[in-house]
Design an enzyme around this catalytic site. Structure first.
Site, PDB file in Angstrom:
ATOM      1  N   CYS A   1       2.005  15.020 -24.641  1.00 44.98           N
ATOM      2  CA  CYS A   1       0.759  15.242 -25.384  1.00 44.98           C
ATOM      3  C   CYS A   1       0.751  16.676 -25.896  1.00 44.98           C
ATOM      4  CB  CYS A   1      -0.439  14.962 -24.476  1.00 44.98           C
ATOM      5  SG  CYS A   1      -0.474  15.991 -23.001  1.00 44.98           S
TER       6      CYS A   1
ATOM      7  N   THR B   1       0.212  -2.817   8.690  1.00 37.55           N
ATOM      8  CA  THR B   1      -0.968  -2.099   8.201  1.00 37.55           C
ATOM      9  C   THR B   1      -2.081  -2.191   9.241  1.00 37.55           C
ATOM     10  OG1 THR B   1      -2.588  -1.902   6.404  1.00 37.55           O
ATOM     11  CG2 THR B   1      -1.767  -4.112   6.883  1.00 37.55           C
ATOM     12  N   SER B   2      -2.844  -1.104   9.368  1.00 42.07           N
ATOM     13  CA  SER B   2      -3.869  -1.040  10.422  1.00 42.07           C
ATOM     14  C   SER B   2      -5.161  -1.735  10.015  1.00 42.07           C
ATOM     15  CB  SER B   2      -4.166   0.426  10.743  1.00 42.07           C
ATOM     16  OG  SER B   2      -4.714   1.062   9.592  1.00 42.07           O
TER      17      SER B   2
ATOM     18  N   HIS C   1      -1.272   1.365  -4.407  1.00 40.47           N
ATOM     19  CA  HIS C   1      -1.660   2.771  -4.227  1.00 40.47           C
ATOM     20  C   HIS C   1      -0.759   3.705  -5.017  1.00 40.47           C
ATOM     21  CE1 HIS C   1      -3.892   1.858  -0.199  1.00 40.47           C
ATOM     22  NE2 HIS C   1      -4.561   1.446  -1.255  1.00 40.47           N
TER      23      HIS C   1
ATOM     24  N   GLN D   1       0.853  -1.193   0.000  1.00 41.24           N
ATOM     25  CA  GLN D   1       0.000   0.000   0.000  1.00 41.24           C
ATOM     26  C   GLN D   1       0.889   1.243   0.000  1.00 41.24           C
ATOM     27  OE1 GLN D   1      -3.694  -0.660   2.763  1.00 41.24           O
ATOM     28  NE2 GLN D   1      -1.991  -1.833   3.624  1.00 41.24           N
ATOM     29  N   ASN D   2       2.191   1.039   0.214  1.00 36.98           N
ATOM     30  CA  ASN D   2       3.110   2.169   0.353  1.00 36.98           C
ATOM     31  C   ASN D   2       3.493   2.744  -1.009  1.00 36.98           C
ATOM     32  OD1 ASN D   2       2.991   1.497   3.057  1.00 36.98           O
ATOM     33  ND2 ASN D   2       4.936   0.378   3.029  1.00 36.98           N
TER      34      ASN D   2
ATOM     35  N   ALA E   1       8.522  -4.171  13.117  1.00 38.95           N
ATOM     36  CA  ALA E   1       8.740  -4.981  11.900  1.00 38.95           C
ATOM     37  C   ALA E   1      10.196  -5.414  11.754  1.00 38.95           C
ATOM     38  CB  ALA E   1       8.303  -4.187  10.676  1.00 38.95           C
TER      39      ALA E   1
ATOM     40  N   LEU F   1       2.877  -3.776  14.788  1.00 38.07           N
ATOM     41  CA  LEU F   1       3.289  -3.273  16.105  1.00 38.07           C
ATOM     42  C   LEU F   1       2.225  -3.557  17.151  1.00 38.07           C
ATOM     43  CD1 LEU F   1       5.624  -1.709  17.411  1.00 38.07           C
ATOM     44  CD2 LEU F   1       4.318   0.388  17.089  1.00 38.07           C
ATOM     45  N   GLU F   2       0.952  -3.443  16.718  1.00 39.15           N
ATOM     46  CA  GLU F   2      -0.162  -3.723  17.650  1.00 39.15           C
ATOM     47  C   GLU F   2      -1.276  -4.386  16.850  1.00 39.15           C
ATOM     48  OE1 GLU F   2      -0.514   0.294  18.842  1.00 39.15           O
ATOM     49  OE2 GLU F   2      -1.696   0.868  17.096  1.00 39.15           O
TER      50      GLU F   2
HETATM   51  N1  APR Z   1       6.547  -2.073  12.955  1.00 42.32           N
HETATM   52  C1  APR Z   1       5.394  -2.703  12.614  1.00 42.32           C
HETATM   53  N2  APR Z   1       4.190  -2.083  12.537  1.00 42.32           N
HETATM   54  C2  APR Z   1       4.173  -0.769  12.820  1.00 42.32           C
HETATM   55  C3  APR Z   1       5.325  -0.043  13.187  1.00 42.32           C
HETATM   56  C4  APR Z   1       6.552  -0.749  13.241  1.00 42.32           C
HETATM   57  N3  APR Z   1       7.698  -0.151  13.583  1.00 42.32           N
HETATM   58  N4  APR Z   1       4.963   1.249  13.418  1.00 42.32           N
HETATM   59  C5  APR Z   1       3.631   1.321  13.206  1.00 42.32           C
HETATM   60  N5  APR Z   1       3.154   0.119  12.857  1.00 42.32           N
HETATM   61  C6  APR Z   1       1.777  -0.263  12.524  1.00 42.32           C
HETATM   62  C7  APR Z   1       0.729   0.508  13.304  1.00 42.32           C
HETATM   63  O1  APR Z   1       0.420  -0.154  14.523  1.00 42.32           O
HETATM   64  C8  APR Z   1      -0.462   0.475  12.343  1.00 42.32           C
HETATM   65  O2  APR Z   1      -1.284  -0.664  12.583  1.00 42.32           O
HETATM   66  O3  APR Z   1       1.569   0.059  11.174  1.00 42.32           O
HETATM   67  C9  APR Z   1       0.186   0.332  10.952  1.00 42.32           C
HETATM   68  C10 APR Z   1       0.087   1.587  10.106  1.00 42.32           C
HETATM   69  O4  APR Z   1      -1.283   1.812   9.852  1.00 42.32           O
HETATM   70  P1  APR Z   1      -1.701   3.085   8.986  1.00 42.32           P
HETATM   71  O5  APR Z   1      -0.996   4.284   9.515  1.00 42.32           O
HETATM   72  O6  APR Z   1      -3.192   3.077   8.911  1.00 42.32           O
HETATM   73  O7  APR Z   1      -1.066   2.805   7.529  1.00 42.32           O
HETATM   74  P2  APR Z   1      -1.638   1.823   6.432  1.00 42.32           P
HETATM   75  O8  APR Z   1      -2.353   0.668   7.073  1.00 42.32           O
HETATM   76  O9  APR Z   1      -0.517   1.517   5.517  1.00 42.32           O
HETATM   77  O10 APR Z   1      -2.717   2.749   5.662  1.00 42.32           O
HETATM   78  C11 APR Z   1      -3.335   2.191   4.530  1.00 42.32           C
HETATM   79  O11 APR Z   1      -4.425   4.299   4.098  1.00 42.32           O
HETATM   80  O12 APR Z   1      -4.261   6.553   4.182  1.00 42.32           O
HETATM   81  C12 APR Z   1      -4.246   5.478   3.342  1.00 42.32           C
HETATM   82  O13 APR Z   1      -3.164   5.402   1.270  1.00 42.32           O
HETATM   83  C13 APR Z   1      -2.920   5.380   2.645  1.00 42.32           C
HETATM   84  O14 APR Z   1      -1.762   3.372   1.983  1.00 42.32           O
HETATM   85  C14 APR Z   1      -2.377   4.035   3.079  1.00 42.32           C
HETATM   86  C15 APR Z   1      -3.609   3.294   3.548  1.00 42.32           C
END
Ligand code: APR
Length: 236
Positions: free
Chosen positions: A141, A179-180, A111, A93-94, A222, A205-206
């Site tokens: 273009c 990812t959350s 993304h 997603q990054n 990670a 992380l959580e």
């Molecule tokens: N190691 C592992 N996980 C981590 C760490 C770490 N050091 N630091 C943070 N995290 C976890 C957090 O706990 C969280 O669950 O990474 C997750 C990041 O979640 P988001 O900030 O919501 O990012 P993401 O899930 O990639 O968002 C998805 O949303 O806003 C849009 O386009 C954007 O691609 C993005 C998409």
């Protein structure tokens, strides 16, 4: 695990956090200081292109800072792809290029990519490592189109979905990292993998929104979890 041939890995902002790039929804995340509606929708770009370009120019400048490098988690995934007997696909997603710089080749940016721009007129995609301004005209273009970040905004279709769905349908192991689980369709991939009979693991992380959907969930940074998990896979 050695008989698990096909691995699909989903990554989110958490895998790049220890490289110095902010996540989105953590307390110190991007959406804590900027509104999605102002910088990450097609309407925002129509309303105020300069503001949207400035938001992505700042993130591009940070990504191009030599201090920002792939971390042990990115590097471990590249090792897994190199040493695993079956196919490994990273779906990220990054919009950073840290997976590429760590050596991962089987990679889909659902993304889009911060280091690419797309012409609003002809759709041409070009590499970009400098500031984009709203009047940065496309060379391809008739000059009517301007270059926008080649990233997927809220309300737009994610990229490579057919390829991703096909990989999930054939996955033996699905691993979600950093990812959350807040944004679909990525947040639904674990369900698709389960339906395909894959083993599902969350490394975060959580606990994410969808943590209970996984066969196994490990929580921590990670850079600790991913190398250890890859070592286990390759040793099994
Ligand atoms: N190691 C592992 N996980 C981590 C760490 C770490 N050091 N630091 C943070 N995290 C976890 C957090 O706990 C969280 O669950 O990474 C997750 C990041 O979640 P988001 O900030 O919501 O990012 P993401 O899930 O990639 O968002 C998805 O949303 O806003 C849009 O386009 C954007 O691609 C993005 C998409």
């Amino acid at each position: 695990m050695a008989d698990m041939q096909s691995i699909v890995i989903l990554t989110g902002a958490g895998i790049s956090r220890e490289s110095g790039l902010a996540t989105f929804r953590d307390a110190d995340g991007i959406w804590a200081t900027v509104r999605i509606e102002d910088v990450a929708t097609p309407e925002a770009f129509r309303r105020n292109p300069a503001r949207v370009q400035a938001f992505y120019n700042a993130r591009r400048r940070q990504l191009l800072d030599p201090a920002v490098q792939p971390n042990a988690a990115h590097i471990a995934l590249a090792r897994l792809e190199r040493d695993w007997p079956g196919p490994v696909l990273v779906v990220t997603q990054n919009i950073d290029d840290l997976h590429e710089r760590a050596g991962t080749r089987g990679l889909l940016h659902m993304h889009g990519e911060l280091l690419k721009a797309r012409c609003t007129g002809c759709g041409r995609v070009v590499p970009v490592t400098e500031e984009l301004t709203q009047d940065f005209a496309c060379a391809g273009c008739d000059g009517t189109g301007s270059l926008r970040p080649d990233v997927v905004w809220f309300g737009e279709m994610p990229m490579h979905m057919a390829e991703i769905e096909q990989a999930l349908a054939q996955a033996d192991l699905f691993v979600s990292i950093g990812t959350s689980g807040n944004v679909y369709p990525a947040a639904g991939f674990v369900d698709e993998a389960r339906r395909a009979g894959a083993r599902t693991v969350e490394l975060n992380l959580e606990p994410s929104e969808g943590a209970r959907l996984f066969d196994e969930a490990r929580h921590g940074p990670a850079t600790e979890l991913v190398p250890a998990f890859v070592e286990e896979l390759l040793r099994a």
